[in-house]
Design an enzyme around this catalytic site. Structure first.
Site, mmCIF file in Angstrom:
data_model
loop_
_atom_site.group_PDB
_atom_site.id
_atom_site.type_symbol
_atom_site.label_atom_id
_atom_site.label_comp_id
_atom_site.label_asym_id
_atom_site.label_seq_id
_atom_site.Cartn_x
_atom_site.Cartn_y
_atom_site.Cartn_z
ATOM 1 N N CYS A 56 5.267 -7.139 7.449
ATOM 2 C CA CYS A 56 6.325 -6.668 8.363
ATOM 3 C C CYS A 56 6.590 -7.760 9.389
ATOM 4 O O CYS A 56 5.658 -8.354 9.912
ATOM 5 C CB CYS A 56 5.879 -5.383 9.067
ATOM 6 S SG CYS A 56 7.174 -4.687 10.127
ATOM 7 N N CYS A 96 3.063 8.402 1.302
ATOM 8 C CA CYS A 96 3.549 7.446 2.297
ATOM 9 C C CYS A 96 3.794 6.117 1.586
ATOM 10 O O CYS A 96 2.893 5.586 0.941
ATOM 11 C CB CYS A 96 2.494 7.299 3.390
ATOM 12 S SG CYS A 96 2.913 6.055 4.612
ATOM 13 N N SER A 110 10.900 6.420 8.761
ATOM 14 C CA SER A 110 10.412 6.069 10.096
ATOM 15 C C SER A 110 10.878 4.665 10.442
ATOM 16 O O SER A 110 10.738 3.738 9.649
ATOM 17 C CB SER A 110 8.883 6.141 10.105
ATOM 18 O OG SER A 110 8.379 5.707 11.353
ATOM 19 N N ASN A 149 -5.248 4.397 15.153
ATOM 20 C CA ASN A 149 -6.194 4.217 14.066
ATOM 21 C C ASN A 149 -6.794 2.833 14.298
ATOM 22 O O ASN A 149 -6.120 1.840 14.068
ATOM 23 C CB ASN A 149 -5.417 4.264 12.740
ATOM 24 C CG ASN A 149 -6.170 5.028 11.689
ATOM 25 O OD1 ASN A 149 -7.389 5.084 11.705
ATOM 26 N ND2 ASN A 149 -5.426 5.597 10.761
ATOM 27 N N CYS A 200 -2.499 1.910 8.089
ATOM 28 C CA CYS A 200 -1.537 0.943 7.581
ATOM 29 C C CYS A 200 -2.081 -0.490 7.589
ATOM 30 O O CYS A 200 -2.498 -0.989 8.619
ATOM 31 C CB CYS A 200 -0.344 1.063 8.507
ATOM 32 S SG CYS A 200 1.067 0.229 7.963
ATOM 33 N N CYS A 241 -0.325 -2.799 15.318
ATOM 34 C CA CYS A 241 -0.146 -2.491 13.896
ATOM 35 C C CYS A 241 -0.688 -3.623 13.038
ATOM 36 O O CYS A 241 -0.274 -4.773 13.178
ATOM 37 C CB CYS A 241 1.339 -2.260 13.606
ATOM 38 S SG CYS A 241 1.664 -1.992 11.849
ATOM 39 N N GLY A 296 5.998 -2.215 6.572
ATOM 40 C CA GLY A 296 7.361 -2.726 6.676
ATOM 41 C C GLY A 296 8.300 -1.841 7.471
ATOM 42 O O GLY A 296 7.998 -0.689 7.792
ATOM 43 N N GLU A 297 9.438 -2.418 7.789
ATOM 44 C CA GLU A 297 10.488 -1.702 8.522
ATOM 45 C C GLU A 297 11.627 -1.418 7.532
ATOM 46 O O GLU A 297 12.345 -2.333 7.123
ATOM 47 C CB GLU A 297 10.961 -2.568 9.700
ATOM 48 C CG GLU A 297 12.232 -2.106 10.363
ATOM 49 C CD GLU A 297 12.256 -0.620 10.750
ATOM 50 O OE1 GLU A 297 11.331 -0.163 11.428
ATOM 51 O OE2 GLU A 297 13.221 0.063 10.355
ATOM 52 N N SER A 325 9.961 5.377 16.012
ATOM 53 C CA SER A 325 8.728 4.853 16.613
ATOM 54 C C SER A 325 9.017 4.459 18.058
ATOM 55 O O SER A 325 9.643 3.440 18.315
ATOM 56 C CB SER A 325 8.235 3.634 15.817
ATOM 57 O OG SER A 325 7.642 4.057 14.622
ATOM 58 N N LEU A 326 8.553 5.301 18.966
ATOM 59 C CA LEU A 326 8.834 5.105 20.401
ATOM 60 C C LEU A 326 7.683 4.338 21.065
ATOM 61 O O LEU A 326 7.861 3.251 21.571
ATOM 62 C CB LEU A 326 9.008 6.487 21.035
ATOM 63 C CG LEU A 326 10.089 6.693 22.061
ATOM 64 C CD1 LEU A 326 11.423 6.150 21.616
ATOM 65 C CD2 LEU A 326 10.195 8.183 22.361
ATOM 66 N N CYS A 372 4.541 -5.364 15.996
ATOM 67 C CA CYS A 372 4.082 -4.413 17.005
ATOM 68 C C CYS A 372 2.597 -4.706 17.213
ATOM 69 O O CYS A 372 1.859 -4.889 16.237
ATOM 70 C CB CYS A 372 4.290 -2.978 16.530
ATOM 71 S SG CYS A 372 6.029 -2.609 16.175
ATOM 72 N N GLU A 416 0.817 -1.210 0.000
ATOM 73 C CA GLU A 416 0.000 0.000 0.000
ATOM 74 C C GLU A 416 0.854 1.266 0.000
ATOM 75 O O GLU A 416 1.938 1.288 0.564
ATOM 76 C CB GLU A 416 -0.848 0.038 1.279
ATOM 77 C CG GLU A 416 -1.772 -1.132 1.415
ATOM 78 C CD GLU A 416 -2.467 -1.150 2.762
ATOM 79 O OE1 GLU A 416 -3.325 -2.024 2.952
ATOM 80 O OE2 GLU A 416 -2.151 -0.315 3.625
HETATM 81 N N1 SAH Z 1 8.384 0.163 10.665
HETATM 82 C C1 SAH Z 1 8.497 1.590 10.654
HETATM 83 C C2 SAH Z 1 7.667 2.276 9.586
HETATM 84 C C3 SAH Z 1 6.277 1.770 9.334
HETATM 85 S S1 SAH Z 1 5.065 2.028 10.598
HETATM 86 C C4 SAH Z 1 8.172 2.138 12.026
HETATM 87 O O1 SAH Z 1 7.727 1.375 12.876
HETATM 88 O O2 SAH Z 1 8.387 3.313 12.268
HETATM 89 C C5 SAH Z 1 4.790 3.770 10.539
HETATM 90 C C6 SAH Z 1 4.142 4.327 11.791
HETATM 91 O O3 SAH Z 1 2.751 3.970 11.851
HETATM 92 C C7 SAH Z 1 4.771 3.792 13.059
HETATM 93 O O4 SAH Z 1 5.022 4.833 13.959
HETATM 94 C C8 SAH Z 1 3.698 2.857 13.546
HETATM 95 O O5 SAH Z 1 3.816 2.613 14.890
HETATM 96 C C9 SAH Z 1 2.440 3.580 13.169
HETATM 97 N N2 SAH Z 1 1.234 2.749 13.230
HETATM 98 C C10 SAH Z 1 1.124 1.445 12.952
HETATM 99 N N3 SAH Z 1 -0.141 1.013 13.166
HETATM 100 C C11 SAH Z 1 -0.855 2.058 13.576
HETATM 101 C C12 SAH Z 1 -2.223 2.259 13.931
HETATM 102 N N4 SAH Z 1 -3.097 1.269 13.901
HETATM 103 N N5 SAH Z 1 -2.615 3.490 14.305
HETATM 104 C C13 SAH Z 1 -1.721 4.506 14.326
HETATM 105 N N6 SAH Z 1 -0.426 4.396 13.989
HETATM 106 C C14 SAH Z 1 0.019 3.191 13.623
#
Ligand code: SAH
Length: 400
Positions: A116, A109, A240, A339, A382, A123, A208-209, A263-264, A120, A96
């Protein structure tokens, strides 16, 4: 992975790979720059358009290589102008990209992996599993497609596609049906004002990362930032990452680097470990220390992303712990209200919790913003479009 024609794709090759192609044709080295500009600056769709190459070279290229971008299989148009793209790749994997128009800028984006491996817990991409790393052409093709379609739409509204005229060093060019590029290189001074205010931003925040697909991602980043390529200013290109430390260290050594978002999502190691399994490998403190050493492009800043999960990490105690964690660090915090989706076992934060969290950070003099949800009516979170189609990749263990 075989392409339908069996020929390798010219699109996505970097200068080193193009040099080999050019040498293989017995052509002089200056062809590399010509082809590079056709691929990433003018974004030609066929070799036949590459009019400063001889007919013989164009035919030889077409005989040995494809020139293609990934196939769009679905577009979701949101009421707020957001467009979500679903691409299908040669092996059936789907990825996507999202186009997000805003008042003063427009953002794309993009994804770097199909699925991935990081898992997390909030996600969708992680929940639905991991398939594979994307190739440079599959990463760059997302940007090329979205820029092309958006520009064609804008051009269509005015009756004709806009063009900024001649190329540096180029001879006169034939009339073209599509724009030669959407905006000038960031060092150009002659951009029309509306182009300047509507600069492209690219965020590597899709599926993805990126730092687990380092080689392909860096080839794509270079072409995106190259003044003879997509010419996206480094501070307008944001990668990111959860903080894959060895890869982040390597990225710091790149001569031109993008802006950085980390991503913290939690203020302590204990809570982050519950939300993000990667914390076991790369410690939150080490990730912040590395981000602080990262040479940010001029005009940029490190962003710490923090997804707010109702009742889980959105309480005042968490905000105060985050203030302590980031004490002395430069950069800003972007709060992202979850989200939600049926598959995600968490709820968004309440508006009061967001306000209070924000207030605690601001009082501690941390620059903080709250991400506005975009494209919710089209499942722009995402991984959502991809899941809707039921094309869930095969789950795989976390990559080592
Ligand atoms: N792997 C990388 C980049 C992809 S995720 C990373 O983790 O940074 C991009 C961002 O979207 C990350 O900060 C992730 O935590 C966030 N994200 C993933 N799922 C989400 C959701 N359901 N609602 C809001 N943000 C989300």
């Amino acid at each position: 992975m075989e392409s339908p024609s069996g020929k390798p794709n010219l699109f996505g090759l970097d200068r080193a790979a193009l040099s080999q192609v050019v040498a293989g044709l017995g052509e002089p080295a200056y062809r590399v720059e010509q082809i590079y500009r056709w691929l990433y600056r003018r974004r030609a769709r066929t070799m036949a358009e590459m009019t400063d190459l001889t007919k013989g070279v164009r035919e030889a290229l077409a005989a040995t290589h494809d020139l293609r971008w990934p196939e769009v299989v679905e577009r979701g148009h949101s009421r707020d102008g957001t467009i979500k793209y679903l691409f299908r790749l040669d092996d059936g994997a789907t990825i996507e990209s999202v186009y997000i128009p805003e008042d003063r800028r427009r953002t794309i984006c993009i994804s770097t992996q199909a699925g991935c491996p990081l898992k997390c817990v909030f996600c969708l991409t992680g929940i639905s599993g991991y398939r594979r790393n994307l190739k440079p052409w599959e990463i760059l093709g997302q940007v090329a497609t979205v820029m092309h379609e958006v520009h064609r739409e804008l051009g269509g509204a005015r009756g004709a596609a806009t063009s900024e005229g001649g190329f540096r060093g180029g001879r006169s060019q034939p009339a073209r049906r599509w724009p030669q590029r959407e905006r000038p290189p960031y060092h150009a001074r002659s951009a029309p004002p509306e182009m300047k205010t509507k600069a492209w931003n690219v965020v590597v925040m899709g599926m993805g990362e990126p730092l687990l697909n380092y080689e392909s991602t860096v080839i794509a980043l270079r072409a995106l930032m190259d003044p003879d390529g997509f010419a996206v200013a480094p501070r307008k290109l944001t990668l990111s990452t959860v903080g894959i430390l060895p890869a982040l260290e390597k990225l710091m050594q790149e001569p031109v680097r993008p802006n950085l978002a980390i991503s913290l999502h939690a203020p302590t190691k204990e809570l982050r470990r519950e939300l993000m399994p990667i914390e076991e490998r790369y410690d939150i403190q080490d990730v912040i220390a590395a981000a602080q050493r990262y040479p940010i492009p001029h005009g940029g800043a490190v962003t710490y992303e923090y997804v707010l999960l109702g009742g889980v990490n959105d309480q005042p105690t968490h905000a105060r712990a985050l203030v302590r964690l980031l004490a002395g660090a430069h950069g800003k915090v972007n709060l992202i209200p979850l989200n939600p989706a049926p598959e995600i076992p968490f709820a968004p934060p309440s508006p009061e919790a967001i306000d209070e969290f924000c207030r605690i950070l601001s009082e501690a003099r941390i620059t903080v913003s709250v991400r506005r949800p975009r494209g919710q009516d089209i499942l722009a979170a995402c991984g959502q479009l991809h899941l809707k189609r039921g094309e869930v990749p095969v789950p795989a263990p976390v990559a080592s």
